[in-house]
Design an enzyme around this catalytic site. Sequence first.
Site, PDB file in Angstrom:
ATOM      1  CB  SER A 220      43.757  43.652  37.112  1.00 26.73           C
ATOM      2  OG  SER A 220      42.376  43.831  36.842  1.00 26.73           O
TER       3      SER A 220
ATOM      4  CG  ASP B 110      37.264  43.417  43.218  1.00 20.38           C
ATOM      5  OD1 ASP B 110      36.622  43.033  42.223  1.00 20.38           O
ATOM      6  OD2 ASP B 110      38.518  43.468  43.229  1.00 20.38           O
TER       7      ASP B 110
ATOM      8  CG  HIS C 263      40.237  42.072  40.458  1.00 23.33           C
ATOM      9  ND1 HIS C 263      39.811  43.364  40.753  1.00 23.33           N
ATOM     10  CD2 HIS C 263      40.968  42.167  39.323  1.00 23.33           C
ATOM     11  CE1 HIS C 263      40.277  44.201  39.843  1.00 23.33           C
ATOM     12  NE2 HIS C 263      40.975  43.497  38.953  1.00 23.33           N
TER      13      HIS C 263
END
Length: 403
Positions: free
Chosen positions: A144, A380, A383
């Site tokens: 990702s 998070d 990312h």
Amino acid sequence: MWTKQSKEHWAFSCEAHTYIAFVNGILLLFQIIKQHPTQFQTGLSALIASLKNHHHPPQLRNPMFQTTCALFAGTWVRDDTYPLYQSSNCPFIDAEFNCQMYGRPDSDYLKYRWQPLNCVLPRFDGLVFLSKMRGKHVMFFGDSLGRNQWESLICMISASAPQMQTQMTKGDPLSTFNFIDYGLSISFYEAPYLVDIEIVGGRRILKLDDISVNGNSWTTADVLVFNTGHWWSHKGSLQGWDLIETGGQYYKDIDRLVALEKGLRTWADWVDTNVDVTKTRVFFQSISPTHYNPSEWIAGATAIASKNCYGETTPMAGMTYPGTYPDQMRVVDEVIREMHVPTYLLDITMLSELRKDGHPSIYSGDLSPAQRANPGVSADCSHWCLPGLPDTWNELFYTVLFY
């Protein structure tokens, strides 16, 4: 195929290129000692790691730019001309990266530009990218973080030509964005380990010695950008496999760095065997760091260890990160160093480590209200927000492609 003549030419170019890069590296070290004496010991190993990419064949079209510019050693500087696009004008950003749409209250993290020590990055121009890559196929492969960069590049190009005819096709594992007027397609192929995973009897088998399924999807690209890293260390519910197969044997688990190296060598063998260097350019994006442990950047931060990246709004000052450099980078560098096909290492690790402020934290569409209220668990810090840090990765990619 990789001919004797191309090997000899590559080796000669590398020797001259490495010598010039070494001299410039020494000059850079003296600058660090003079400007940042207290950070010298910590920063030395990281800068050397950053300079290691110079052992790869010269691929910048302007040799003077490459040999005099250490792209991946430098500092973050405030620049109010950034960001290069607005999230509201780029509907292709996934919810998990769209921090502004999902309530991030600050925006200063968008106002930083990467400044290499001894040069200035060319400003990204989407029309130049379109013109030079007309009729080409660019493909990102990996996890990702590769998708993070793929979406960033689409937004950066689209901002330069907002009225252009485009088409997005999303799928699993392959998604493609077409700039129809220029015949340019930019794809993302989800392959977190690069090597294949096969479902056998309901169990996911990570095949460290096999890349035939994924590899067959990569043969048509003019530019290949690979990444892997985070999934190799996941355990428990985040682990992406049930068994590992290597050497004809099955294992419930093995040392994760050993697994990474085996998988990367399978990938490297595929590239060396199948990539036509006269038609295709190959890049490998280095490990993208996480910021879950504030003790790495705040002395004595153990009392707030649950804070992670939540609330961080500014980059680290200076050129070095006080935390540890990822062990995975040693493996990546060793494998790429031994490849025959020229593979350019986009070494974004250190410059990204300085950006503890760039993660989605709790400002992600994937989080529920209850999760947002508990950033110590839910943030998070892996990312990156878009716009944000991956735009710099693409500015570096743009520089290496065209200069």
